[in-house]
Design an enzyme around this catalytic site. Structure first.
Site, PDB file in Angstrom:
ATOM      1  N   HIS A   1      -4.479  -8.563  15.376  1.00 50.48           N
ATOM      2  CA  HIS A   1      -4.841 -10.026  14.094  1.00 50.48           C
ATOM      3  C   HIS A   1      -4.567 -11.264  14.969  1.00 50.48           C
ATOM      4  O   HIS A   1      -5.038 -12.087  14.272  1.00 50.48           O
ATOM      5  CB  HIS A   1      -3.735  -9.953  13.194  1.00 50.48           C
ATOM      6  CG  HIS A   1      -4.008 -10.652  11.979  1.00 50.48           C
ATOM      7  ND1 HIS A   1      -4.195 -10.928  11.091  1.00 50.48           N
ATOM      8  CD2 HIS A   1      -3.163 -10.745  11.398  1.00 50.48           C
ATOM      9  CE1 HIS A   1      -4.542 -11.612  10.508  1.00 50.48           C
ATOM     10  NE2 HIS A   1      -3.212 -12.137  10.550  1.00 50.48           N
TER      11      HIS A   1
ATOM     12  N   HIS B   1      -3.335  -6.319   4.896  1.00 51.46           N
ATOM     13  CA  HIS B   1      -2.280  -7.142   4.848  1.00 51.46           C
ATOM     14  C   HIS B   1      -1.770  -7.104   3.532  1.00 51.46           C
ATOM     15  O   HIS B   1      -1.589  -7.832   2.781  1.00 51.46           O
ATOM     16  CB  HIS B   1      -2.174  -8.732   5.583  1.00 51.46           C
ATOM     17  CG  HIS B   1      -2.380  -8.790   6.314  1.00 51.46           C
ATOM     18  ND1 HIS B   1      -2.111  -9.369   7.701  1.00 51.46           N
ATOM     19  CD2 HIS B   1      -3.921  -8.695   7.287  1.00 51.46           C
ATOM     20  CE1 HIS B   1      -2.907  -9.288   8.789  1.00 51.46           C
ATOM     21  NE2 HIS B   1      -3.945  -8.978   7.932  1.00 51.46           N
TER      22      HIS B   1
ATOM     23  N   HIS C   1       3.272 -16.217  15.289  1.00 46.24           N
ATOM     24  CA  HIS C   1       2.922 -15.145  15.594  1.00 46.24           C
ATOM     25  C   HIS C   1       2.254 -15.127  17.344  1.00 46.24           C
ATOM     26  O   HIS C   1       2.437 -13.758  18.177  1.00 46.24           O
ATOM     27  CB  HIS C   1       1.428 -14.720  15.171  1.00 46.24           C
ATOM     28  CG  HIS C   1       1.439 -14.279  13.380  1.00 46.24           C
ATOM     29  ND1 HIS C   1       1.803 -15.445  12.481  1.00 46.24           N
ATOM     30  CD2 HIS C   1       1.427 -13.040  13.005  1.00 46.24           C
ATOM     31  CE1 HIS C   1       1.560 -14.729  11.412  1.00 46.24           C
ATOM     32  NE2 HIS C   1       1.753 -13.581  11.658  1.00 46.24           N
TER      33      HIS C   1
ATOM     34  N   ASP D   1       1.503  -5.914  10.829  1.00 47.26           N
ATOM     35  CA  ASP D   1       0.025  -6.785  12.204  1.00 47.26           C
ATOM     36  C   ASP D   1       0.271  -5.984  13.077  1.00 47.26           C
ATOM     37  O   ASP D   1       1.093  -6.173  14.264  1.00 47.26           O
ATOM     38  CB  ASP D   1       0.575  -8.226  11.630  1.00 47.26           C
ATOM     39  CG  ASP D   1       0.838  -9.272  10.809  1.00 47.26           C
ATOM     40  OD1 ASP D   1       0.131  -8.977  10.232  1.00 47.26           O
ATOM     41  OD2 ASP D   1       1.285 -10.730  11.143  1.00 47.26           O
TER      42      ASP D   1
ATOM     43  N   HIS E   1       3.432  -4.528   5.601  1.00 47.15           N
ATOM     44  CA  HIS E   1       2.061  -4.335   6.129  1.00 47.15           C
ATOM     45  C   HIS E   1       3.053  -4.847   7.350  1.00 47.15           C
ATOM     46  O   HIS E   1       3.908  -5.058   7.740  1.00 47.15           O
ATOM     47  CB  HIS E   1       0.603  -5.216   5.788  1.00 47.15           C
ATOM     48  CG  HIS E   1       1.379  -6.116   5.924  1.00 47.15           C
ATOM     49  ND1 HIS E   1       1.991  -7.152   4.809  1.00 47.15           N
ATOM     50  CD2 HIS E   1       1.136  -7.137   6.601  1.00 47.15           C
ATOM     51  CE1 HIS E   1       1.878  -8.258   5.141  1.00 47.15           C
ATOM     52  NE2 HIS E   1       0.876  -8.270   6.489  1.00 47.15           N
TER      53      HIS E   1
END
Ligand SMILES: [Zn+2]
Length: 222
Positions: free
Chosen positions: A63, A53, A164, A59, A57
Site C-alpha cells: 500500500h 481500508h 508509513h 495495511d 484493517h
C-alpha cells in the site's frame, strides 16, 4: 493444556455498514443483495464493493511502497499474539511522541488508545497519528505491530506518509481503525488476521483482544 475455550475477549472492530467513514475520496462500503427471501428467492446472496481500508484493517507494505509485499505474503504471526494497549492523552491532529509513553513496552504488538477519532461513522481530519521517533523507538524494543484507534499512522494531510515509510523500512505491521473506547490499558492476546486475498494492499480484519488470565500480575512488573 492451552485452549481459547471459555476465554474472555473484547471485540475492537467497528460494525461495518454503508455509513462507516472512509478516507475522503475513497470507495464507500456498499453491500448489494442479488437474491433475497423477501423477493421469493430460495437464498439470500450478496456481494460488496468497498475500499480495503475499511474500519479495523491492516495495511500491507504494498500500500505504501512500490516494492512492498501484498497482504497474502505477510507473516501471520505479526497479527497474532501478545499485545499491549496504551492510552495517550487526546491531542487533536498531532503525532504521538516517545514522551507520551509513561509505561514500559512489554509486548511485540502495541495499540494506542487516543480517542481522537471518536465516531467511526463520522469522518474527522484531526485524528492522532504516530511520530517517526516513536516508531523507531518501538522497533528498538522489538515491537513488530503498531496500531491505533484512528484511520492512519500518519496525520490526515501528510502526503509524504513518513510513518508509513519508516514502518516499511523497519518491516513492521500496521493495524488501523480499531475501537478502543471500552478497553483498559494492559496486556492481551491480539487476534487480527488479514483476509488471504492475493495481491491485496490492505484488508479489513476482525480484531479481538483476549484477556490474559493473569493480566494483573503481568502489569505489576512495571
Ligand atoms: Zn489503511
Amino acid at each position: 493444556l492451552l485452549s481459547l475455550e471459555g476465554c474472555k475477549w473484547i471485540d475492537i472492530t467497528p460494525l461495518v455498514n454503508s455509513r462507516i467513514a472512509v478516507f475522503p475520496g475513497d470507495t464507500n462500503f456498499k453491500e448489494t443483495f442479488h437474491l433475497q427471501f423477501e423477493k421469493g428467492h430460495n437464498l439470500s446472496l450478496s456481494s460488496i464493493e468497498t475500499t480495503m481500508h475499511l474500519g479495523a484493517h491492516t495495511d500491507a507494505p504494498s500500500h505504501y511502497h512500490s516494492q512492498g509485499l501484498s497482504i497474502d505474503k505477510r507473516d501471520l504471526s505479526l497479527y497474532l499474539g501478545l499485545c499491549q494497549v496504551i492510552t495517550i492523552p487526546t491531542r487533536k491532529k498531532s503525532r504521538i511522541e516517545i514522551s507520551d509513553i509513561k509505561t514500559k513496552i512489554l509486548a511485540p504488538r502495541v495499540l494506542f488508545r487516543t480517542l481522537s477519532f471518536p465516531d467511526p461513522y463520522q469522518w474527522t481530519n484531526d485524528f492522532m497519528a504516530l511520530s517517526t521517533d516513536l516508531i523507531q523507538w518501538l522497533a528498538e524494543q522489538n515491537v513488530r505491530l503498531v496500531g491505533l484507534d484512528t484511520p492512519s499512522v500518519d496525520i490526515s494531510d501528510d502526503k509524504e506518509l513518513r510513518s508509513h515509510q519508516l514502518i516499511h523500512k523497519l518491516d513492521m505491521a500496521i493495524l488501523e481503525g480499531v475501537v478502543l473506547t471500552h478497553v483498559k490499558d494492559g496486556l492481551y492476546d491480539l487476534i487480527s488476521l488479514p483476509l488471504n486475498i492475493e495481491g491485496a494492499e490492505a484488508t479489513p480484519v476482525r480484531a479481538i483482544l483476549l484477556e490474559l488470565p493473569k493480566n494483573q500480575d503481568l502489569m505489576q512488573g512495571q
